[in-house]
Design a protein around this motif. Sequence first.
Motif, short mmCIF file in Angstrom:
data_model
loop_
_atom_site.label_atom_id
_atom_site.label_comp_id
_atom_site.label_asym_id
_atom_site.label_seq_id
_atom_site.Cartn_x
_atom_site.Cartn_y
_atom_site.Cartn_z
N GLU A 141 0.90 -1.21 0.03
CA GLU A 141 0.09 0.07 -0.06
C GLU A 141 0.92 1.21 0.06
O GLU A 141 1.70 1.48 0.83
CB GLU A 141 -0.88 -0.06 1.21
CG GLU A 141 -1.60 1.30 1.17
CD GLU A 141 -2.60 1.25 2.63
OE1 GLU A 141 -3.50 2.26 2.73
OE2 GLU A 141 -2.47 0.63 3.56
N ALA A 142 0.84 2.08 -1.04
CA ALA A 142 1.37 3.56 -1.32
C ALA A 142 1.02 4.27 -0.14
O ALA A 142 -0.17 4.60 -0.34
CB ALA A 142 1.38 3.88 -2.81
N LEU A 143 1.67 4.84 0.80
CA LEU A 143 0.90 5.84 1.84
C LEU A 143 1.30 7.15 1.51
O LEU A 143 0.44 7.97 1.83
CB LEU A 143 1.69 5.50 3.04
CG LEU A 143 1.55 3.85 3.55
CD1 LEU A 143 2.37 3.70 4.83
CD2 LEU A 143 0.16 3.94 3.86
N SER A 144 2.43 7.47 0.71
CA SER A 144 2.53 8.97 0.40
C SER A 144 3.93 8.94 -0.72
O SER A 144 4.63 7.93 -0.73
CB SER A 144 3.16 9.90 1.83
OG SER A 144 4.60 9.23 2.07
N ARG A 177 15.32 13.56 -5.65
CA ARG A 177 15.33 12.16 -4.90
C ARG A 177 13.79 11.86 -4.34
O ARG A 177 13.52 11.98 -3.01
CB ARG A 177 16.19 12.38 -3.74
CG ARG A 177 17.75 12.33 -4.39
CD ARG A 177 18.05 10.96 -4.89
NE ARG A 177 18.05 9.94 -4.13
CZ ARG A 177 19.15 9.55 -3.08
NH1 ARG A 177 20.25 10.31 -3.13
NH2 ARG A 177 18.88 8.48 -2.37
N PRO A 178 12.78 11.89 -5.11
CA PRO A 178 11.41 11.39 -4.69
C PRO A 178 11.65 10.30 -3.94
O PRO A 178 12.35 9.14 -4.57
CB PRO A 178 10.74 11.57 -5.98
CG PRO A 178 11.45 10.98 -7.13
CD PRO A 178 12.94 11.84 -6.67
N ALA A 179 10.55 9.83 -3.11
CA ALA A 179 10.63 8.62 -2.76
C ALA A 179 9.02 8.13 -2.32
O ALA A 179 8.07 9.01 -2.42
CB ALA A 179 11.13 8.59 -1.36
N VAL A 180 8.65 6.79 -2.43
CA VAL A 180 7.36 6.54 -2.10
C VAL A 180 7.48 5.62 -0.73
O VAL A 180 8.19 4.48 -0.66
CB VAL A 180 6.77 5.52 -3.06
CG1 VAL A 180 5.54 4.99 -2.80
CG2 VAL A 180 6.85 6.08 -4.62
N ARG A 181 6.68 6.19 0.24
CA ARG A 181 6.40 5.54 1.33
C ARG A 181 5.42 4.28 1.33
O ARG A 181 4.15 4.76 0.62
CB ARG A 181 6.23 6.39 2.70
CG ARG A 181 6.31 5.87 4.00
CD ARG A 181 6.24 6.98 5.09
NE ARG A 181 5.24 7.81 4.94
CZ ARG A 181 4.07 7.46 5.56
NH1 ARG A 181 3.91 6.64 6.15
NH2 ARG A 181 3.02 8.45 5.30
N TYR A 182 5.39 3.52 1.81
CA TYR A 182 4.74 2.26 1.33
C TYR A 182 4.54 1.13 2.61
O TYR A 182 5.54 1.06 3.41
CB TYR A 182 4.78 1.52 0.16
CG TYR A 182 6.03 0.60 0.06
CD1 TYR A 182 6.07 -0.69 0.24
CD2 TYR A 182 7.28 1.42 -0.28
CE1 TYR A 182 7.20 -1.34 0.18
CE2 TYR A 182 8.58 0.52 -0.39
CZ TYR A 182 8.39 -1.01 -0.19
OH TYR A 182 9.44 -1.77 -0.29
N ARG A 183 3.34 0.50 2.89
CA ARG A 183 3.39 -0.59 3.79
C ARG A 183 3.42 -1.89 3.08
O ARG A 183 2.48 -2.22 2.19
CB ARG A 183 2.14 -0.37 4.71
CG ARG A 183 1.82 -1.56 5.75
CD ARG A 183 0.59 -1.27 6.35
NE ARG A 183 0.69 -0.05 7.25
CZ ARG A 183 0.07 1.02 6.86
NH1 ARG A 183 -0.85 0.93 6.01
NH2 ARG A 183 -0.17 2.18 7.82
N ASP A 189 12.97 4.98 -2.49
CA ASP A 189 13.98 6.10 -3.22
C ASP A 189 14.04 6.05 -4.62
O ASP A 189 14.31 4.84 -5.03
CB ASP A 189 15.12 6.34 -2.60
CG ASP A 189 15.06 6.56 -1.09
OD1 ASP A 189 14.21 7.35 -0.58
OD2 ASP A 189 16.09 6.23 -0.29
N CYS A 190 13.82 6.81 -5.25
CA CYS A 190 13.51 6.66 -6.95
C CYS A 190 14.24 8.10 -7.64
O CYS A 190 14.49 8.92 -6.79
CB CYS A 190 12.31 6.74 -7.29
SG CYS A 190 11.01 5.51 -6.35
N ASP A 191 14.45 7.89 -8.77
CA ASP A 191 14.67 9.22 -9.67
C ASP A 191 13.57 9.83 -10.01
O ASP A 191 13.28 10.91 -10.09
CB ASP A 191 15.76 8.72 -10.84
CG ASP A 191 16.90 8.34 -10.34
OD1 ASP A 191 17.48 8.64 -9.39
OD2 ASP A 191 17.89 7.75 -11.21
N PHE A 192 12.37 8.83 -10.42
CA PHE A 192 11.10 9.12 -10.76
C PHE A 192 10.10 8.50 -10.23
O PHE A 192 10.37 7.11 -10.35
CB PHE A 192 11.09 9.19 -12.24
CG PHE A 192 11.89 9.96 -13.11
CD1 PHE A 192 11.87 11.24 -13.46
CD2 PHE A 192 13.39 9.39 -13.72
CE1 PHE A 192 12.84 12.09 -14.02
CE2 PHE A 192 14.34 10.15 -14.23
CZ PHE A 192 14.03 11.56 -14.64
#
Length: 392
Positions: free
Chosen positions: A126-129, A137-143, A152-155
């Motif tokens: 589950e993507a949280l934010s 350096r965008p990032a997806v916080r997930y459970r 951590d991602c480039d895009f």
Amino acid sequence: MPRTTVGIIGAGPAGLLLSHLLHRQGIDNVVLELRDRTYVERRQRAGILEQDTVDVLRLSGAGARMDRQGLEHHGIELRFDRRSHRIDFPSLTGGRSVMVYAQTEVVKDLIALREEADGTILFEAEALSVDGIETDRPAVRYRHDGAEHTLDCDFVVACDGFHGIGRRSLPEDVLTVTERTYPFSWLGILADVAPSCDELIYAHHERGFALHSMRSPEVSRLYLQVDPDDSTDNWPDERIWDELEARFAVDGDWELKRGPITEKSITPMRSFVAEPLRHGRLFLAGDAAHIVPPTGAKGLNLAVADVTLLAQALTRHHTRGDESLLDAYSETALRRVWRAEHFSYTMTTLLHSSPDDNDFDRALRLSHLRYLANSAAASASLAENYVGFSDN
């Protein structure tokens, strides 16, 4: 999982195809999907693939089973006033056609390809934010598995549908939403019976719209226009077949085949476009960015067009350090989106009855249908849009 080049939210056809296309260009990526694999592979959606979609799947190596099992269609049938009129695609579009191949099968094919390549798809994640989209350096916080993680991602590419977190991660002062809700819904059924037609039938009737489609030579997919607040509880099988028979009726000996109904659902009808499709390092694709009523068979095809553009743009950046296609993505994709929105709106309002219709409205609608049936230019316009048109 500390880092990847492209983080993709959503394992529908958009997210999976993007993952596959990026892998073929040597770009590492991770797909996060809220649902489990069984749900994703059984999720019923579109079944009509435009010529461009078919070409992309073939060129990417994802079209082998489609070519074996899909049903190539060279036209559609319009029915109104108890008469039938065929729109021939190849003769009107320079040889282009469409393919009937269910979204469930496209998804299965793409998951299999990602598995063969040891690609990373995290189901029940589950993507949280989505954070830091205005940085490099965008990032997806997930459970996942009961614990929170950060990717951590480039895009980041949000292919997580209308209700996903992707679009909601754009700042409110950046995002513009345009939408329309229609005063009717579709009752859709799957039935274990051979189709009663060789090509799709779009029927306009005073009692409402009906569509005869198919999923295979043994399985039919049919739809009825119903009220938005209707319930499948009000539609026992016999009533559904009787109503379909009435709306498809033509003078002649055509017969609607009946069989066991295995699934019923009611789908609301709406049009929706979010702009822009990019902010910083976050990109929107597919239903996260736009919704079309299914009358024009454009939803899946727009998603494929979006991620095809994104794959090209990310590849250009990866191989040359050139961000020009990334910068142009939103404007380029939206040109096709709005063409599809217009076509879907036109088909929807043309073929459905509205509660507010008066005699003038009904006469205009029949006049338009007769024009489509009898004018080569009008038929060509419908065919061009149906098989897939883009001015990109």
